[in-house]
Design a protein around this motif. Sequence first.
Motif, PDB file in Angstrom:
ATOM      1  N   ASN A   1     -16.649  -8.310   5.904  1.00 45.26           N
ATOM      2  CA  ASN A   1     -15.846  -9.054   4.960  1.00 45.26           C
ATOM      3  C   ASN A   1     -14.394  -8.644   5.181  1.00 45.26           C
ATOM      4  O   ASN A   1     -14.075  -7.458   5.134  1.00 45.26           O
ATOM      5  CB  ASN A   1     -16.303  -8.732   3.526  1.00 45.26           C
ATOM      6  N   ILE A   2     -13.527  -9.619   5.420  1.00 45.74           N
ATOM      7  CA  ILE A   2     -12.110  -9.344   5.671  1.00 45.74           C
ATOM      8  C   ILE A   2     -11.278 -10.056   4.622  1.00 45.74           C
ATOM      9  O   ILE A   2     -11.472 -11.236   4.351  1.00 45.74           O
ATOM     10  CB  ILE A   2     -11.691  -9.822   7.074  1.00 45.74           C
ATOM     11  N   SER A   3     -10.331  -9.317   4.039  1.00 46.21           N
ATOM     12  CA  SER A   3      -9.392  -9.892   3.084  1.00 46.21           C
ATOM     13  C   SER A   3      -7.993  -9.616   3.618  1.00 46.21           C
ATOM     14  O   SER A   3      -7.516  -8.471   3.569  1.00 46.21           O
ATOM     15  CB  SER A   3      -9.574  -9.256   1.699  1.00 46.21           C
ATOM     16  N   ALA A   4      -7.356 -10.646   4.155  1.00 48.82           N
ATOM     17  CA  ALA A   4      -6.039 -10.497   4.764  1.00 48.82           C
ATOM     18  C   ALA A   4      -5.221 -11.758   4.497  1.00 48.82           C
ATOM     19  O   ALA A   4      -5.363 -12.752   5.204  1.00 48.82           O
ATOM     20  CB  ALA A   4      -6.172 -10.247   6.254  1.00 48.82           C
ATOM     21  N   TYR A   5      -4.402 -11.693   3.467  1.00 43.45           N
ATOM     22  CA  TYR A   5      -3.559 -12.825   3.121  1.00 43.45           C
ATOM     23  C   TYR A   5      -2.103 -12.394   3.191  1.00 43.45           C
ATOM     24  O   TYR A   5      -1.762 -11.249   2.853  1.00 43.45           O
ATOM     25  CB  TYR A   5      -3.895 -13.344   1.715  1.00 43.45           C
ATOM     26  N   GLU A   6      -1.255 -13.292   3.604  1.00 43.75           N
ATOM     27  CA  GLU A   6       0.142 -12.994   3.890  1.00 43.75           C
ATOM     28  C   GLU A   6       0.855 -12.252   2.764  1.00 43.75           C
ATOM     29  O   GLU A   6       1.537 -11.270   3.006  1.00 43.75           O
ATOM     30  CB  GLU A   6       0.894 -14.299   4.209  1.00 43.75           C
ATOM     31  N   LYS A   7       0.716 -12.673   1.532  1.00 42.92           N
ATOM     32  CA  LYS A   7       1.481 -12.077   0.439  1.00 42.92           C
ATOM     33  C   LYS A   7       0.792 -10.891  -0.232  1.00 42.92           C
ATOM     34  O   LYS A   7       1.400 -10.215  -1.040  1.00 42.92           O
ATOM     35  CB  LYS A   7       1.816 -13.139  -0.601  1.00 42.92           C
ATOM     36  N   ASP A   8      -0.454 -10.624   0.091  1.00 39.73           N
ATOM     37  CA  ASP A   8      -1.161  -9.502  -0.522  1.00 39.73           C
ATOM     38  C   ASP A   8      -0.601  -8.172  -0.026  1.00 39.73           C
ATOM     39  O   ASP A   8      -0.180  -8.052   1.121  1.00 39.73           O
ATOM     40  CB  ASP A   8      -2.659  -9.558  -0.227  1.00 39.73           C
ATOM     41  N   GLN A   9      -0.629  -7.175  -0.901  1.00 37.51           N
ATOM     42  CA  GLN A   9      -0.133  -5.849  -0.562  1.00 37.51           C
ATOM     43  C   GLN A   9      -1.069  -5.117   0.386  1.00 37.51           C
ATOM     44  O   GLN A   9      -0.643  -4.263   1.147  1.00 37.51           O
ATOM     45  CB  GLN A   9       0.028  -5.012  -1.838  1.00 37.51           C
ATOM     46  N   MET A  10      -2.354  -5.448   0.324  1.00 41.56           N
ATOM     47  CA  MET A  10      -3.365  -4.739   1.103  1.00 41.56           C
ATOM     48  C   MET A  10      -4.158  -5.685   1.998  1.00 41.56           C
ATOM     49  O   MET A  10      -4.420  -6.818   1.613  1.00 41.56           O
ATOM     50  CB  MET A  10      -4.363  -4.050   0.170  1.00 41.56           C
ATOM     51  N   VAL A  11      -4.530  -5.188   3.152  1.00 45.66           N
ATOM     52  CA  VAL A  11      -5.495  -5.848   4.021  1.00 45.66           C
ATOM     53  C   VAL A  11      -6.739  -4.968   3.986  1.00 45.66           C
ATOM     54  O   VAL A  11      -6.640  -3.748   4.123  1.00 45.66           O
ATOM     55  CB  VAL A  11      -4.977  -5.959   5.476  1.00 45.66           C
ATOM     56  N   ARG A  12      -7.906  -5.590   3.756  1.00 53.36           N
ATOM     57  CA  ARG A  12      -9.145  -4.818   3.658  1.00 53.36           C
ATOM     58  C   ARG A  12     -10.188  -5.366   4.622  1.00 53.36           C
ATOM     59  O   ARG A  12     -10.359  -6.569   4.734  1.00 53.36           O
ATOM     60  CB  ARG A  12      -9.706  -4.906   2.243  1.00 53.36           C
ATOM     61  N   VAL A  13     -10.877  -4.439   5.281  1.00 53.64           N
ATOM     62  CA  VAL A  13     -12.009  -4.783   6.123  1.00 53.64           C
ATOM     63  C   VAL A  13     -13.175  -3.932   5.624  1.00 53.64           C
ATOM     64  O   VAL A  13     -13.075  -2.704   5.584  1.00 53.64           O
ATOM     65  CB  VAL A  13     -11.739  -4.487   7.615  1.00 53.64           C
ATOM     66  N   VAL A  14     -14.246  -4.606   5.212  1.00 52.45           N
ATOM     67  CA  VAL A  14     -15.443  -3.920   4.729  1.00 52.45           C
ATOM     68  C   VAL A  14     -16.611  -4.342   5.602  1.00 52.45           C
ATOM     69  O   VAL A  14     -16.786  -5.526   5.865  1.00 52.45           O
ATOM     70  CB  VAL A  14     -15.735  -4.269   3.252  1.00 52.45           C
ATOM     71  N   LEU A  15     -17.390  -3.369   6.012  1.00 55.91           N
ATOM     72  CA  LEU A  15     -18.541  -3.683   6.844  1.00 55.91           C
ATOM     73  C   LEU A  15     -19.823  -3.574   6.030  1.00 55.91           C
ATOM     74  O   LEU A  15     -20.080  -2.562   5.385  1.00 55.91           O
ATOM     75  CB  LEU A  15     -18.611  -2.739   8.046  1.00 55.91           C
ATOM     76  N   VAL A  16     -20.598  -4.653   6.049  1.00 54.71           N
ATOM     77  CA  VAL A  16     -21.872  -4.706   5.331  1.00 54.71           C
ATOM     78  C   VAL A  16     -23.015  -4.330   6.271  1.00 54.71           C
ATOM     79  O   VAL A  16     -23.888  -3.538   5.926  1.00 54.71           O
ATOM     80  CB  VAL A  16     -22.106  -6.100   4.711  1.00 54.71           C
ATOM     81  N   THR A  17     -23.011  -4.889   7.475  1.00 54.24           N
ATOM     82  CA  THR A  17     -24.040  -4.560   8.467  1.00 54.24           C
ATOM     83  C   THR A  17     -23.394  -4.457   9.838  1.00 54.24           C
ATOM     84  O   THR A  17     -22.320  -5.016  10.078  1.00 54.24           O
ATOM     85  CB  THR A  17     -25.146  -5.641   8.534  1.00 54.24           C
ATOM     86  N   GLY A  18     -24.051  -3.746  10.746  1.00 50.25           N
ATOM     87  CA  GLY A  18     -23.576  -3.648  12.120  1.00 50.25           C
ATOM     88  C   GLY A  18     -22.607  -2.510  12.340  1.00 50.25           C
ATOM     89  O   GLY A  18     -22.629  -1.501  11.636  1.00 50.25           O
ATOM     90  N   LEU A  76      -2.478  -5.687  -9.234  1.00 49.00           N
ATOM     91  CA  LEU A  76      -2.504  -6.895 -10.056  1.00 49.00           C
ATOM     92  C   LEU A  76      -1.937  -8.116  -9.339  1.00 49.00           C
ATOM     93  O   LEU A  76      -2.524  -9.195  -9.437  1.00 49.00           O
ATOM     94  CB  LEU A  76      -1.808  -6.666 -11.402  1.00 49.00           C
ATOM     95  N   PRO A  77      -0.829  -8.005  -8.600  1.00 44.19           N
ATOM     96  CA  PRO A  77      -0.353  -9.195  -7.886  1.00 44.19           C
ATOM     97  C   PRO A  77      -1.407  -9.769  -6.930  1.00 44.19           C
ATOM     98  O   PRO A  77      -1.585 -10.982  -6.857  1.00 44.19           O
ATOM     99  CB  PRO A  77       0.879  -8.693  -7.128  1.00 44.19           C
ATOM    100  N   ASP A  78      -2.124  -8.899  -6.225  1.00 46.00           N
ATOM    101  CA  ASP A  78      -3.165  -9.371  -5.307  1.00 46.00           C
ATOM    102  C   ASP A  78      -4.311 -10.013  -6.085  1.00 46.00           C
ATOM    103  O   ASP A  78      -4.844 -11.048  -5.679  1.00 46.00           O
ATOM    104  CB  ASP A  78      -3.710  -8.224  -4.461  1.00 46.00           C
ATOM    105  N   ALA A  79      -4.705  -9.405  -7.209  1.00 43.00           N
ATOM    106  CA  ALA A  79      -5.786  -9.959  -8.036  1.00 43.00           C
ATOM    107  C   ALA A  79      -5.408 -11.344  -8.554  1.00 43.00           C
ATOM    108  O   ALA A  79      -6.232 -12.267  -8.522  1.00 43.00           O
ATOM    109  CB  ALA A  79      -6.105  -9.023  -9.200  1.00 43.00           C
ATOM    110  N   LEU A  80      -4.170 -11.512  -9.006  1.00 43.19           N
ATOM    111  CA  LEU A  80      -3.728 -12.814  -9.508  1.00 43.19           C
ATOM    112  C   LEU A  80      -3.733 -13.865  -8.405  1.00 43.19           C
ATOM    113  O   LEU A  80      -4.132 -15.006  -8.623  1.00 43.19           O
ATOM    114  CB  LEU A  80      -2.339 -12.707 -10.143  1.00 43.19           C
ATOM    115  N   ARG A  81      -3.317 -13.472  -7.203  1.00 44.67           N
ATOM    116  CA  ARG A  81      -3.343 -14.413  -6.077  1.00 44.67           C
ATOM    117  C   ARG A  81      -4.784 -14.799  -5.732  1.00 44.67           C
ATOM    118  O   ARG A  81      -5.066 -15.952  -5.404  1.00 44.67           O
ATOM    119  CB  ARG A  81      -2.613 -13.828  -4.870  1.00 44.67           C
ATOM    120  N   LYS A  82      -5.708 -13.846  -5.801  1.00 46.95           N
ATOM    121  CA  LYS A  82      -7.121 -14.154  -5.515  1.00 46.95           C
ATOM    122  C   LYS A  82      -7.686 -15.114  -6.552  1.00 46.95           C
ATOM    123  O   LYS A  82      -8.427 -16.038  -6.212  1.00 46.95           O
ATOM    124  CB  LYS A  82      -7.949 -12.867  -5.476  1.00 46.95           C
TER     125      LYS A  82
END
Length: 142
Positions: A1-18, A76-82
């Motif tokens: 699962n990847i969360s990478a949006y231009e205005k977000d403060q954080m980029v997250r990569v989470v691995l579920v399998t593999g 909070l800014p990232d949560a509001l954008r989501k």
Amino acid sequence: NISAYEKDQMVRVVLVTGKVAVDLKKSFNDEHRVILTPGRMIEFENKNSKWSSSVINTASVTAWRNNKLTFINEPLPDALRKIARHYQFNIRFNEKELAHLHLDGTFDAMQEKDRVLKTVLSIYGLGWRVSPNGYEIIKSKK
């Protein structure tokens, strides 16, 4: 699962399998490779180019599959954008005023957007008004 949006403060990569290799550039000549295994997350802060790796409950980041909006120590800014992306509306707010605030919680993604927004914003004494450009986050009047 990847969360990478231009205005977000954080980029997250989470691995579920593999297994996944993530290459992180520290500087022009310095790279660092992190191997992700299931249940691990890499977070990269866009503002200061810092990254961290941690163990995470993968159910929280894949909750969208079950019509849930889940936030764990989310700026909070990232949560509001989501929330705005999920409900497909434009949102405006003062990034600097909200940057130090974080959100923890899970919401039913099938709820009306106004109910979710009211719940989230009331925690911080905030409200909103509808403008021609979408929703504008404001400080609530007491």
